[in-house]
Design a protein around this motif. Structure first.
Motif, PDB file in Angstrom:
ATOM      1  N   GLY A   1       5.686 -29.125   2.129  1.00 21.42           N
ATOM      2  CA  GLY A   1       6.053 -29.739   0.583  1.00 21.42           C
ATOM      3  C   GLY A   1       7.269 -29.143   0.023  1.00 21.42           C
ATOM      4  O   GLY A   1       7.863 -29.772  -0.482  1.00 21.42           O
ATOM      5  N   LYS A   2       7.223 -27.626   0.254  1.00 19.12           N
ATOM      6  CA  LYS A   2       8.294 -26.979  -0.311  1.00 19.12           C
ATOM      7  C   LYS A   2       9.780 -27.606   0.349  1.00 19.12           C
ATOM      8  O   LYS A   2      11.009 -27.712  -0.362  1.00 19.12           O
ATOM      9  CB  LYS A   2       8.317 -25.514  -0.178  1.00 19.12           C
TER      10      LYS A   2
ATOM     11  N   THR B   1      10.525 -24.525   6.234  1.00 22.77           N
ATOM     12  CA  THR B   1       9.756 -25.041   7.468  1.00 22.77           C
ATOM     13  C   THR B   1       9.378 -24.099   8.341  1.00 22.77           C
ATOM     14  O   THR B   1       8.383 -24.426   9.033  1.00 22.77           O
ATOM     15  CB  THR B   1      11.028 -25.930   7.966  1.00 22.77           C
TER      16      THR B   1
ATOM     17  N   LYS C   1       5.870 -24.264   4.990  1.00 29.62           N
ATOM     18  CA  LYS C   1       5.536 -24.968   3.867  1.00 29.62           C
ATOM     19  C   LYS C   1       6.454 -26.327   3.527  1.00 29.62           C
ATOM     20  O   LYS C   1       7.355 -26.409   3.227  1.00 29.62           O
ATOM     21  CB  LYS C   1       6.255 -23.905   2.612  1.00 29.62           C
TER      22      LYS C   1
ATOM     23  N   LYS D   1      10.233 -30.259   1.808  1.00 32.07           N
ATOM     24  CA  LYS D   1      10.385 -31.817   1.337  1.00 32.07           C
ATOM     25  C   LYS D   1      11.101 -31.871   0.034  1.00 32.07           C
ATOM     26  O   LYS D   1      12.254 -32.411  -0.262  1.00 32.07           O
ATOM     27  CB  LYS D   1       9.265 -32.397   1.323  1.00 32.07           C
ATOM     28  N   ASN D   2      10.518 -30.996  -0.924  1.00 28.49           N
ATOM     29  CA  ASN D   2      11.394 -31.100  -2.288  1.00 28.49           C
ATOM     30  C   ASN D   2      12.524 -30.248  -2.163  1.00 28.49           C
ATOM     31  O   ASN D   2      13.679 -30.888  -2.893  1.00 28.49           O
ATOM     32  CB  ASN D   2      10.397 -29.999  -2.979  1.00 28.49           C
TER      33      ASN D   2
END
Length: 70
Positions: free
Chosen positions: A43-44, A37, A41, A46-47
Motif C-alpha cells: 500500500g505504501k 516493496t 508494504k 502504491k501511494n
C-alpha cells in the motif's frame, strides 16, 4: 541563473543545479518505493508510485527527456 519560486520562498540556482535537484528528488522517491516493496508494504509503495507520477520534479524531467530526445 534561474530564479525559482517555491512554497517557502525564492531560490536562485544555475541551470545545472536545478536539474540535479529535480533528479535527486525523483531518485529519493524511487528509493522509498524500493524500500517499501522490499519491506512488503504494498500500500505504501502504491501511494509513493502515485506521488512519483504526480510530482512536479518527475513531470518536468519527463518533459525534458521527451523534448531533448532526438
Amino acid at each position: 541563473m534561474i530564479a525559482a519560486t517555491y512554497r517557502y520562498g525564492q531560490i536562485q540556482m544555475t541551470n545545472g543545479q536545478l536539474w540535479k535537484k529535480l533528479e535527486k528528488n525523483v531518485l529519493n522517491i524511487q528509493k522509498r518505493i524500493y524500500k517499501a516493496t522490499k519491506a512488503g508494504k504494498i500500500g505504501k509503495a502504491k501511494n509513493l508510485a502515485r506521488l512519483l507520477l504526480r510530482s512536479t520534479s518527475s513531470i518536468i524531467l519527463n518533459v525534458r527527456r521527451v523534448t531533448q530526445d532526438r
